[in-house]
Design a protein around this motif. Structure first.
Motif, PDB file in Angstrom:
ATOM      1  N   SER A 224      12.441 -23.234   5.958  1.00  0.00           N
ATOM      2  CA  SER A 224      13.670 -22.717   6.249  1.00  0.00           C
ATOM      3  C   SER A 224      13.594 -22.035   7.435  1.00  0.00           C
ATOM      4  O   SER A 224      12.699 -21.285   8.022  1.00  0.00           O
ATOM      5  CB  SER A 224      14.279 -21.947   5.283  1.00  0.00           C
ATOM      6  N   ASP A 225      14.579 -22.215   8.571  1.00  0.00           N
ATOM      7  CA  ASP A 225      14.619 -21.393   9.627  1.00  0.00           C
ATOM      8  C   ASP A 225      14.900 -19.923   9.601  1.00  0.00           C
ATOM      9  O   ASP A 225      14.349 -19.055  10.155  1.00  0.00           O
ATOM     10  CB  ASP A 225      15.844 -21.997  10.606  1.00  0.00           C
ATOM     11  N   ARG A 226      15.676 -19.405   8.574  1.00  0.00           N
ATOM     12  CA  ARG A 226      16.099 -18.238   8.558  1.00  0.00           C
ATOM     13  C   ARG A 226      15.102 -17.356   7.603  1.00  0.00           C
ATOM     14  O   ARG A 226      14.412 -17.893   6.466  1.00  0.00           O
ATOM     15  CB  ARG A 226      17.372 -18.054   7.553  1.00  0.00           C
ATOM     16  N   ALA A 227      14.644 -16.156   8.027  1.00  0.00           N
ATOM     17  CA  ALA A 227      13.535 -15.581   7.266  1.00  0.00           C
ATOM     18  C   ALA A 227      14.511 -14.543   6.416  1.00  0.00           C
ATOM     19  O   ALA A 227      15.497 -14.070   6.751  1.00  0.00           O
ATOM     20  CB  ALA A 227      12.877 -14.383   8.295  1.00  0.00           C
ATOM     21  N   LEU A 228      13.554 -14.345   5.226  1.00  0.00           N
ATOM     22  CA  LEU A 228      14.196 -13.466   4.098  1.00  0.00           C
ATOM     23  C   LEU A 228      13.471 -12.303   4.271  1.00  0.00           C
ATOM     24  O   LEU A 228      14.462 -11.085   3.959  1.00  0.00           O
ATOM     25  CB  LEU A 228      13.911 -14.044   2.925  1.00  0.00           C
ATOM     26  N   THR A 229      12.340 -11.667   4.694  1.00  0.00           N
ATOM     27  CA  THR A 229      11.848 -10.577   4.709  1.00  0.00           C
ATOM     28  C   THR A 229      10.695 -10.553   5.773  1.00  0.00           C
ATOM     29  O   THR A 229      10.377 -11.587   6.184  1.00  0.00           O
ATOM     30  CB  THR A 229      11.121  -9.982   3.291  1.00  0.00           C
ATOM     31  N   VAL A 230      10.407  -9.233   6.433  1.00  0.00           N
ATOM     32  CA  VAL A 230       9.568  -9.209   7.274  1.00  0.00           C
ATOM     33  C   VAL A 230       8.161  -8.579   6.566  1.00  0.00           C
ATOM     34  O   VAL A 230       8.356  -7.773   5.542  1.00  0.00           O
ATOM     35  CB  VAL A 230       9.741  -8.245   8.429  1.00  0.00           C
ATOM     36  N   GLU A 231       6.929  -9.203   6.750  1.00  0.00           N
ATOM     37  CA  GLU A 231       5.709  -8.852   6.100  1.00  0.00           C
ATOM     38  C   GLU A 231       4.564  -8.541   7.047  1.00  0.00           C
ATOM     39  O   GLU A 231       4.021  -9.060   8.014  1.00  0.00           O
ATOM     40  CB  GLU A 231       5.186  -9.905   5.508  1.00  0.00           C
ATOM     41  N   PRO A 232       4.162  -7.024   7.267  1.00  0.00           N
ATOM     42  CA  PRO A 232       3.326  -6.858   8.238  1.00  0.00           C
ATOM     43  C   PRO A 232       1.988  -6.667   7.236  1.00  0.00           C
ATOM     44  O   PRO A 232       1.870  -5.887   6.572  1.00  0.00           O
ATOM     45  CB  PRO A 232       3.701  -5.162   8.529  1.00  0.00           C
ATOM     46  N   TYR A 233       0.969  -7.348   7.780  1.00  0.00           N
ATOM     47  CA  TYR A 233      -0.486  -7.587   7.036  1.00  0.00           C
ATOM     48  C   TYR A 233      -1.115  -6.450   7.662  1.00  0.00           C
ATOM     49  O   TYR A 233      -1.101  -6.047   8.705  1.00  0.00           O
ATOM     50  CB  TYR A 233      -1.014  -8.765   7.264  1.00  0.00           C
ATOM     51  N   ALA A 234      -2.078  -5.723   6.556  1.00  0.00           N
ATOM     52  CA  ALA A 234      -3.193  -4.756   6.790  1.00  0.00           C
ATOM     53  C   ALA A 234      -4.480  -5.056   6.027  1.00  0.00           C
ATOM     54  O   ALA A 234      -4.523  -5.698   4.990  1.00  0.00           O
ATOM     55  CB  ALA A 234      -2.540  -3.503   6.790  1.00  0.00           C
ATOM     56  N   ILE A 235      -5.491  -4.368   6.428  1.00  0.00           N
ATOM     57  CA  ILE A 235      -6.601  -4.475   5.789  1.00  0.00           C
ATOM     58  C   ILE A 235      -6.311  -3.123   4.491  1.00  0.00           C
ATOM     59  O   ILE A 235      -6.172  -2.012   4.966  1.00  0.00           O
ATOM     60  CB  ILE A 235      -7.978  -4.065   6.363  1.00  0.00           C
ATOM     61  N   GLY A 236      -6.659  -3.493   3.368  1.00  0.00           N
ATOM     62  CA  GLY A 236      -6.623  -2.404   2.164  1.00  0.00           C
ATOM     63  C   GLY A 236      -7.993  -1.587   2.210  1.00  0.00           C
ATOM     64  O   GLY A 236      -8.857  -1.899   2.095  1.00  0.00           O
ATOM     65  N   LEU A 237      -7.413  -0.291   2.090  1.00  0.00           N
ATOM     66  CA  LEU A 237      -8.439   0.826   2.116  1.00  0.00           C
ATOM     67  C   LEU A 237      -8.193   1.721   0.949  1.00  0.00           C
ATOM     68  O   LEU A 237      -7.104   1.775   0.336  1.00  0.00           O
ATOM     69  CB  LEU A 237      -8.495   1.626   3.583  1.00  0.00           C
ATOM     70  N   SER A 238      -9.160   2.627   0.745  1.00  0.00           N
ATOM     71  CA  SER A 238      -8.958   3.689  -0.282  1.00  0.00           C
ATOM     72  C   SER A 238      -8.091   4.821   0.166  1.00  0.00           C
ATOM     73  O   SER A 238      -8.175   5.033   1.307  1.00  0.00           O
ATOM     74  CB  SER A 238     -10.388   4.391  -0.648  1.00  0.00           C
ATOM     75  N   ARG A 239      -7.206   5.127  -0.695  1.00  0.00           N
ATOM     76  CA  ARG A 239      -6.137   6.050  -0.315  1.00  0.00           C
ATOM     77  C   ARG A 239      -6.873   7.520  -0.170  1.00  0.00           C
ATOM     78  O   ARG A 239      -6.168   8.218   0.601  1.00  0.00           O
ATOM     79  CB  ARG A 239      -5.029   6.112  -1.305  1.00  0.00           C
ATOM     80  N   ASP A 240      -8.170   7.793  -0.637  1.00  0.00           N
ATOM     81  CA  ASP A 240      -8.374   8.884  -0.691  1.00  0.00           C
ATOM     82  C   ASP A 240      -9.808   9.226   0.311  1.00  0.00           C
ATOM     83  O   ASP A 240     -10.338   9.887   0.359  1.00  0.00           O
ATOM     84  CB  ASP A 240      -9.055   9.358  -2.175  1.00  0.00           C
ATOM     85  N   ASP A 241      -9.623   8.254   1.434  1.00  0.00           N
ATOM     86  CA  ASP A 241     -10.903   8.468   2.490  1.00  0.00           C
ATOM     87  C   ASP A 241     -10.282   8.214   3.879  1.00  0.00           C
ATOM     88  O   ASP A 241     -10.601   7.082   4.499  1.00  0.00           O
ATOM     89  CB  ASP A 241     -11.870   7.376   2.259  1.00  0.00           C
ATOM     90  N   PRO A 242      -9.535   9.379   4.129  1.00  0.00           N
ATOM     91  CA  PRO A 242      -8.865   9.020   5.835  1.00  0.00           C
ATOM     92  C   PRO A 242      -9.962   8.889   6.670  1.00  0.00           C
ATOM     93  O   PRO A 242      -9.627   8.348   7.889  1.00  0.00           O
ATOM     94  CB  PRO A 242      -8.146  10.391   5.763  1.00  0.00           C
ATOM     95  N   ALA A 243     -11.335   9.534   6.568  1.00  0.00           N
ATOM     96  CA  ALA A 243     -12.403   9.268   7.541  1.00  0.00           C
ATOM     97  C   ALA A 243     -12.604   7.695   7.664  1.00  0.00           C
ATOM     98  O   ALA A 243     -12.959   7.295   8.790  1.00  0.00           O
ATOM     99  CB  ALA A 243     -13.714  10.069   7.175  1.00  0.00           C
ATOM    100  N   PHE A 244     -12.536   7.191   6.620  1.00  0.00           N
ATOM    101  CA  PHE A 244     -13.110   5.690   6.537  1.00  0.00           C
ATOM    102  C   PHE A 244     -11.826   4.790   7.270  1.00  0.00           C
ATOM    103  O   PHE A 244     -11.987   4.114   8.151  1.00  0.00           O
ATOM    104  CB  PHE A 244     -13.225   5.053   5.233  1.00  0.00           C
ATOM    105  N   LYS A 245     -10.507   5.243   7.012  1.00  0.00           N
ATOM    106  CA  LYS A 245      -9.477   4.608   7.622  1.00  0.00           C
ATOM    107  C   LYS A 245      -9.660   4.804   9.167  1.00  0.00           C
ATOM    108  O   LYS A 245      -9.136   3.842   9.939  1.00  0.00           O
ATOM    109  CB  LYS A 245      -8.214   5.188   7.122  1.00  0.00           C
ATOM    110  N   ARG A 246      -9.647   5.968   9.643  1.00  0.00           N
ATOM    111  CA  ARG A 246      -9.667   6.344  11.058  1.00  0.00           C
ATOM    112  C   ARG A 246     -10.608   5.351  11.628  1.00  0.00           C
ATOM    113  O   ARG A 246     -10.562   5.059  12.534  1.00  0.00           O
ATOM    114  CB  ARG A 246     -10.237   7.869  11.168  1.00  0.00           C
ATOM    115  N   MET A 247     -12.126   5.075  10.964  1.00  0.00           N
ATOM    116  CA  MET A 247     -12.815   4.332  11.549  1.00  0.00           C
ATOM    117  C   MET A 247     -12.316   2.948  11.593  1.00  0.00           C
ATOM    118  O   MET A 247     -12.742   2.237  12.956  1.00  0.00           O
ATOM    119  CB  MET A 247     -14.306   4.351  10.580  1.00  0.00           C
TER     120      MET A 247
END
Length: 305
Positions: A224-247
């Motif tokens: 289809s030509d028409r988009a239904l939703t927008v999807e931003p992909y990202a790498i999944g990471l632990s929620r409890d490790d901001p240091a690793f996400k920052r890296m």
């Protein structure tokens, strides 16, 4: 050591561009501390999500998302002074990927996961690595454009995805009477369309194009030509490790700022890719160009429109 230097050269350039050549990432976060203690980093991959994460003819995980995660791992080897750091790869599905990140089994999920505010309650995400839209695939004779066109008909999507959630919500809100069918993965969902058990397949545009390109008779299907939703992909990471996400974010942002992301993108979306030499011929979207210019980890779809 010479071989390792060659492998790390792109990462060294990225770190230099970021001003991180002498930066020591904190190893007190759970992920970095565990990686340093065990000498192992665990990557989740999708076995059949070309061109992001899939198996080549030697059953080795390859793809765009895999390459981005490999760059992160190269940076880990350098900054943690672990040239022999082992990468353990675990196959995941739409249903298992997020639980395996949430429970700490995976350090990184390197596949095709959309960053949403709801999902961010249980895990973290890197800055956005790709932007796509959901659309409908159907037989050329049908050429459905909207969900309203599918009133009372059967529609397939893949279990555990934002696509099937959106399909379910719209079906209820508009009382369309659509019969929802869930495929265990994208190839199975496409097979249900091919065999006539579903009249349309709702999924991310780039994945629909990838599946279409891989089969004989793909020209018999239209998206289809028409988009239904927008999807931003990202790498999944632990929620409890901001240091690793920052890296992870610093390495990805370095690829964006240095311009190397352009070559990586071209390699997987505008060139023949292994093992069959398929070329998706998909120029970079304007939305992703904006992300490269101003890296973000927002899940807000409005930002990407």
């Amino acid at each position: 050591m010479i071989l390792l230097s060659r492998l790390l050269r792109p990462t060294l350039l990225v770190l230099a561009a970021l001003g991180l050549g002498g930066y020591a990432w904190a190893a007190d976060g759970p992920s970095l501390a565990r990686i340093k203690a065990t000498g192992v980093v665990v990557m989740g991959y999708r076995p059949a999500s070309l061109p992001f994460s899939y198996l080549d003819d030697k059953l080795k995980p390859i793809g765009y998302s895999i390459e981005l995660c490999d760059r992160v791992i190269a940076a880990l080897k350098l900054q943690l002074k672990l040239p022999e750091l082992e990468t353990k790869r675990i196959a995941v599905s739409s249903a298992t990927r997020m639980p395996l990140v949430a429970n700490g089994t995976l350090d990184m999920e390197c596949g095709i996961t959309t960053h949403t505010a709801e999902r961010a309650r249980s895990q973290a995400f890197s800055i956005t690595t790709f932007v796509t839209e959901t659309k409908l695939m159907s037989r050329r004779a049908d050429a459905f454009q909207t969900l309203a066109d599918l009133r009372g008909k059967s529609v397939v999507s893949t279990i555990g995805t934002t696509s099937i959630q959106h399909l379910h919500a719209v079906n209820e809100q508009q009382d369309l009477g659509i019969r929802l069918i869930a495929g265990l993965d994208d190839p199975e969902a496409f097979h249900l369309l091919q065999t006539g058990r579903a009249r349309a397949f709702m999924m991310d545009d780039v994945l629909l194009r990838s599946l279409q390109a891989q089969v004989s008779g793909g020209e018999g299907y239209v998206i289809s030509d028409r988009a239904l939703t927008v999807e931003p992909y990202a790498i999944g990471l632990s929620r409890d490790d901001p240091a690793f996400k920052r890296m992870v974010d610093e390495v990805l942002a370095g690829l964006y700022r240095s311009g190397e992301i352009q070559q990586i993108y071209k390699r997987w979306f505008e060139s023949p890719i292994p093992p069959k030499g398929i070329n998706l011929r998909m120029p970079m979207s304007e939305a992703f160009k904006r992300v490269i210019a101003n890296p973000t980890d927002t899940p807000d779809p409005a930002f990407y429109r």
